[in-house]
Write an enzyme that holds these catalytic residues in place. Sequence first.
Site, PDB file in Angstrom:
ATOM      1  N   LYS A  34      -8.451   7.080 -19.141  1.00 16.59           N
ATOM      2  CA  LYS A  34      -8.779   7.512 -20.491  1.00 16.59           C
ATOM      3  C   LYS A  34      -7.590   7.288 -21.431  1.00 16.59           C
ATOM      4  CE  LYS A  34     -12.755   8.797 -18.737  1.00 16.59           C
ATOM      5  NZ  LYS A  34     -12.742   8.694 -17.316  1.00 16.59           N
ATOM      6  N   TYR A  81     -15.948  18.987 -15.274  1.00 19.19           N
ATOM      7  CA  TYR A  81     -16.402  17.588 -15.297  1.00 19.19           C
ATOM      8  C   TYR A  81     -17.403  17.372 -14.154  1.00 19.19           C
ATOM      9  CZ  TYR A  81     -16.142  12.611 -14.198  1.00 19.19           C
ATOM     10  OH  TYR A  81     -16.466  11.312 -13.886  1.00 19.19           O
ATOM     11  N   ARG A 130       0.837  -1.210   0.000  1.00 19.18           N
ATOM     12  CA  ARG A 130       0.000   0.000   0.000  1.00 19.18           C
ATOM     13  C   ARG A 130       0.871   1.260   0.000  1.00 19.18           C
ATOM     14  NH1 ARG A 130      -1.095   1.841   4.516  1.00 19.18           N
ATOM     15  NH2 ARG A 130      -1.889  -0.014   5.574  1.00 19.18           N
ATOM     16  N   ASP A 144      -6.776  19.702 -14.760  1.00 14.65           N
ATOM     17  CA  ASP A 144      -7.211  18.380 -15.205  1.00 14.65           C
ATOM     18  C   ASP A 144      -6.909  18.320 -16.705  1.00 14.65           C
ATOM     19  OD1 ASP A 144      -8.593  16.179 -16.195  1.00 14.65           O
ATOM     20  OD2 ASP A 144     -10.299  16.416 -14.839  1.00 14.65           O
TER      21      ASP A 144
HETATM   22  C1  PLP Z   1     -12.086  15.258 -17.429  1.00 11.11           C
HETATM   23  C2  PLP Z   1     -12.255  14.143 -16.447  1.00 11.11           C
HETATM   24  N1  PLP Z   1     -11.689  14.249 -15.236  1.00 11.11           N
HETATM   25  C3  PLP Z   1     -11.817  13.264 -14.314  1.00 11.11           C
HETATM   26  C4  PLP Z   1     -12.556  12.129 -14.551  1.00 11.11           C
HETATM   27  C5  PLP Z   1     -12.712  11.061 -13.490  1.00 11.11           C
HETATM   28  O1  PLP Z   1     -11.898   9.986 -13.745  1.00 11.11           O
HETATM   29  P1  PLP Z   1     -12.235   8.455 -13.328  1.00 11.11           P
HETATM   30  O2  PLP Z   1     -13.470   8.054 -14.069  1.00 11.11           O
HETATM   31  O3  PLP Z   1     -11.003   7.731 -13.714  1.00 11.11           O
HETATM   32  O4  PLP Z   1     -12.457   8.470 -11.854  1.00 11.11           O
HETATM   33  C6  PLP Z   1     -13.149  11.977 -15.817  1.00 11.11           C
HETATM   34  C7  PLP Z   1     -13.958  10.777 -16.117  1.00 11.11           C
HETATM   35  O5  PLP Z   1     -14.720  10.756 -17.044  1.00 11.11           O
HETATM   36  C8  PLP Z   1     -12.991  13.007 -16.772  1.00 11.11           C
HETATM   37  O6  PLP Z   1     -13.550  12.915 -17.993  1.00 11.11           O
END
Ligand code: PLP
Length: 395
Positions: free
Chosen positions: A214, A117, A65, A189
């Site tokens: 992604k 998001y 961990r 992000d």
């Molecule tokens: C721009 C963006 N940030 C963060 C996230 C969250 O990521 P996760 O689904 O891996 O938790 C997403 C998920 O769709 C996203 O599109």
Amino acid sequence: MRSPAGSHGRGALVYSSHMHIETLAVHAGRHTDPATGAVAPPIHLTTTFERARDGQYPLGFSYAREDNPNRRALEECLAAIEGGTQALAFPSGLAAIAALMQGLEPGDHIVAPDDVYYGLRKVIGEVFGKWQLEVSYVDMTDLDALTATLRPNTRLVWIETPSNPLLKITDLAAVAAIARRANAISVCDGTFATPILQRPLDLGIDMVMHSTTKYIGGHSDVLGGSLATRFDNYLFERARKSQQFGGAAPSPFDCWLTLRGVDTLPCRVRAQTGTAGRIAAFLESHPAVEAVHYPGLASHPGHAIAARQMSGFGGMLSFQVRGGRERAIETVARAAIFTRATSLGGTHSLIEHRASVEGPHTRTPQNLLRISTGLEHAEDLIADLTQALGAAAEV
Ligand SMILES: Cc1ncc(COP(=O)(O)O)c(C=O)c1O
């Protein structure tokens, strides 16, 4: 950057920070396995590591961990491709976001984009609501509005560019300077852009977060998140504690899969960007389409900034279908090569009615469809959209 030789105490230095990103994507964090000579890294499924007779851990690992070889390799690679000094890997993008939020104190103020998001809004509201964080959602493309929103207790300025799902573009260098003047930490992000197309740390942003689920993982088969920093700061260190002591740790197998995805990240992203550009141009001239949101189009309001701060416009786009929600849903229903699914950044092209995913409180237009371009041929994808839009228009 930590070198493989420095961090593992074995193996020759095979990469350095001045190498090109394609080279870093393949070599950073990797070394030939000293036990077997294996070129592909082994997956260390062990949870615990043996102490030496003197009670020490000479190889640097004690319990999985806190740290483990697969996570360390991934983190080294993520830091290298991001141009950061350190990176942390998490079990999902939202786990990375949550770890960062956990570092804030009650009463701290966050500024985030008004079209952020939707999962970030949910986690701030529903998980951290009771922590009495103050949050302002602002149009990040309006720098005066951003400046007016800052308060003495603003600790975090959150940016998402291109944004999900409207592909709005934020001026990274300008927002970094505004946040710095306010003594707030700026975090971008960068999920849609990837480190291949956009380098926020080079533009003065303090930390970069990705949903590695992604593009970075790239095959729709592993969840993950990352946080990279260009300098030591208390929010990064608190996120590290959240990972090590709070348990937000990805599994060795997930780290291995994600790192394998990074090998091909530059090639995939460039191919997907080329296809997205062709699809955007096609949609822009289609009579059934009301608007196309793609920063590569000259008509996009953020085009000039995107051209300055990105080396390509990415594989994501969204568009609004004439005829409203029903026509949009019908278009998705008729898609044959595009898979009807949420998420993005994988090898399969995906299409979704975004408002349905985001739920009843969505701010996304009801006629908006979001596309993640995969690795299929652009002409086949355009033919699929042609028939889906045409057939939907006849209904
Ligand atoms: C721009 C963006 N940030 C963060 C996230 C969250 O990521 P996760 O689904 O891996 O938790 C997403 C998920 O769709 C996203 O599109």
